[in-house]
Scaffold this active site. Structure first.
Site, mmCIF file in Angstrom:
data_model
loop_
_atom_site.group_PDB
_atom_site.id
_atom_site.type_symbol
_atom_site.label_atom_id
_atom_site.label_comp_id
_atom_site.label_asym_id
_atom_site.label_seq_id
_atom_site.Cartn_x
_atom_site.Cartn_y
_atom_site.Cartn_z
ATOM 1 N N PRO A 88 -8.604 -0.792 -13.180
ATOM 2 C CA PRO A 88 -9.417 -1.419 -11.771
ATOM 3 C C PRO A 88 -8.477 -2.607 -11.318
ATOM 4 C CG PRO A 88 -10.894 -1.516 -13.776
ATOM 5 C CD PRO A 88 -9.618 -0.663 -14.200
ATOM 6 N N GLU A 115 -13.698 -0.848 -22.111
ATOM 7 C CA GLU A 115 -13.058 -2.030 -20.953
ATOM 8 C C GLU A 115 -11.635 -1.639 -21.040
ATOM 9 O OE1 GLU A 115 -15.137 -4.452 -19.650
ATOM 10 O OE2 GLU A 115 -16.682 -3.082 -20.392
ATOM 11 N N ARG A 157 0.015 18.307 -4.112
ATOM 12 C CA ARG A 157 0.383 18.916 -2.606
ATOM 13 C C ARG A 157 1.629 18.502 -2.099
ATOM 14 N NH1 ARG A 157 -0.619 15.598 1.382
ATOM 15 N NH2 ARG A 157 -1.388 16.989 3.013
ATOM 16 N N ASP A 172 2.849 14.447 6.744
ATOM 17 C CA ASP A 172 1.670 13.451 6.996
ATOM 18 C C ASP A 172 2.161 12.169 7.599
ATOM 19 O OD1 ASP A 172 -0.272 15.029 5.615
ATOM 20 O OD2 ASP A 172 0.447 14.509 3.769
HETATM 21 C C1 JCK Z 1 -9.628 3.009 -15.634
HETATM 22 C C2 JCK Z 1 -12.117 2.013 -18.233
HETATM 23 C C3 JCK Z 1 -14.185 1.048 -16.959
HETATM 24 C C4 JCK Z 1 -15.096 -0.881 -15.865
HETATM 25 C C5 JCK Z 1 -14.342 -4.346 -16.130
HETATM 26 C C6 JCK Z 1 -13.627 -4.508 -13.777
HETATM 27 C C7 JCK Z 1 -14.532 -6.605 -13.215
HETATM 28 C C8 JCK Z 1 -13.125 -2.193 -17.092
HETATM 29 C C9 JCK Z 1 -10.398 2.306 -11.278
HETATM 30 N N1 JCK Z 1 -10.414 2.168 -8.675
HETATM 31 C C10 JCK Z 1 -10.933 2.149 -10.004
HETATM 32 N N2 JCK Z 1 -11.934 1.688 -10.516
HETATM 33 N N3 JCK Z 1 -12.240 1.659 -11.740
HETATM 34 C C11 JCK Z 1 -11.263 2.159 -12.211
HETATM 35 C C12 JCK Z 1 -11.113 2.442 -13.794
HETATM 36 C C13 JCK Z 1 -11.992 2.021 -14.628
HETATM 37 C C14 JCK Z 1 -11.883 2.151 -16.022
HETATM 38 C C15 JCK Z 1 -10.688 2.508 -16.341
HETATM 39 C C16 JCK Z 1 -9.780 2.818 -14.503
HETATM 40 C C17 JCK Z 1 -10.724 2.699 -17.931
HETATM 41 N N4 JCK Z 1 -12.569 1.677 -17.192
HETATM 42 C C18 JCK Z 1 -13.996 -0.341 -16.759
HETATM 43 C C19 JCK Z 1 -15.303 -2.170 -15.945
HETATM 44 C C20 JCK Z 1 -14.113 -2.989 -16.471
HETATM 45 N N5 JCK Z 1 -14.502 -4.804 -14.752
HETATM 46 C C21 JCK Z 1 -13.918 -5.491 -12.613
HETATM 47 C C22 JCK Z 1 -14.226 -6.377 -14.530
HETATM 48 C C23 JCK Z 1 -13.008 -1.259 -17.088
HETATM 49 C C24 JCK Z 1 -8.825 2.968 -11.312
HETATM 50 N N6 JCK Z 1 -7.717 3.693 -11.365
#
Ligand code: JCK
Length: 269
Positions: A88, A115, A157, A172
């Site tokens: 994220p 996490e 793609r 695109d």
């Molecule tokens: C990889 C674990 C779950 C959930 C902490 C985050 C405030 C950390 C992603 N666009 C996207 N959204 N989420 C992901 C993603 C989530 C993931 C992992 C990608 C591995 N998680 C998670 C919460 C947190 N919070 C915001 C604190 C991990 C992408 N690409």
């Protein structure tokens, strides 16, 4: 192109067996290998997570299984892959990055859970590989597997010969509205009347010039409604007289530099 994915949920990557990506694999255009991270654990419970140093909620993925898994994957191929880490807190995944990744011979994905992964894993491989931490959007998922499906489809793609001929001749970035520049307008097919709803007459007229103009106008209407940020970023050189007139009608103000901004009254709405 070769793609390796290391995950604790190999079943989550099943969609890579179907549709566009599945067909590209069947044709030998794409070599996808899914690996179970737990194959590189050594305890009875195949532990991949532990509590975070410094305290706080949730669990963190332990570095050792990732290190052994990635060393094994790296040894199994020639040269250095690009390591794609969904997170994220990564750089936004864009069409531009999809194009760049589609030009690489080998990608390795490390979708995490909990996490995320102990930071030292990213540092360790960052010393040896081109590591890209990417996010697919501003919302919170439970893990990186869905982002891998998204990124692999966007990349696949673009590979030569993966799309059918009809589609592959459309770039695109040069399409009617030019992706990342304007959104596309609506599309229609047969029958010409469905449940009393008619296809816009101009599309049946056979007048290619009028069709192109109508599509561009619709693209502007949708872009102003859904992505005003794209209008504000629009290169003034890409706008003709008709475009400027339409944007003015849609409540946009032309600035001295030729760029458009929402008129003060429109911003408040
Ligand atoms: C990889 C674990 C779950 C959930 C902490 C985050 C405030 C950390 C992603 N666009 C996207 N959204 N989420 C992901 C993603 C989530 C993931 C992992 C990608 C591995 N998680 C998670 C919460 C947190 N919070 C915001 C604190 C991990 C992408 N690409």
């Amino acid at each position: 192109m070769r793609i390796d994915v290391v995950t604790i949920f190999p079943e989550y990557l099943e969609p890579l067996n179907v549709s566009l990506v599945g067909k590209a694999r069947a044709r030998g255009q794409l070599d996808v290998r899914i690996h179970n991270l737990r194959d590189w654990t050594h305890d009875r419970h195949n532990t991949v997570d532990d509590s975070p140093f410094g305290g706080g909620p949730g669990m963190v993925m332990k570095p050792e299984p990732w290190g052994e898994a990635l060393d094994s994957v790296l040894e199994s191929g020639e040269g250095r892959p690009v390591l794609v880490v969904p997170t994220p807190s990564g750089l936004p995944f864009t069409q531009e990055l999809a194009v760049e990744l589609s030009e690489k011979p080998w990608l390795v994905f490390t979708p995490a859970r909990y996490e995320g992964i102990d930071r030292r894993v990213i540092e360790e491989y960052g010393d040896r590989l081109d590591v890209r931490e990417v996010s697919i959007g501003d919302y919170v998922l439970a893990g990186g597997e869905a982002p891998v499906l998204v990124i692999v489809e966007a990349v696949a793609r673009l590979l030569p010969g993966v799309l059918g001929n009809a589609e592959s001749h459309r770039d695109d970035s040069f399409a009617p509205g030019a992706m990342a520049d304007l959104l596309e307008g609506p599309v229609y097919t047969k029958p010409p009347v469905w449940r009393g709803r008619e296809v816009p007459e101009v599309l049946l007229s056979g007048h290619h010039g009028k069709v192109a103009r109508w599509r561009r106008d619709e693209a502007f209407r949708r872009t102003t409604a859904n992505r005003p940020d794209l209008i504000e970023r629009c290169d003034p050189a890409a706008l003709d007289k008709h475009d400027r007139k339409l944007l003015a009608e849609l409540g946009w103000e032309e600035r001295a530099d030729g760029r458009f901004g929402r008129s003060a009254s429109a911003v408040e709405e």
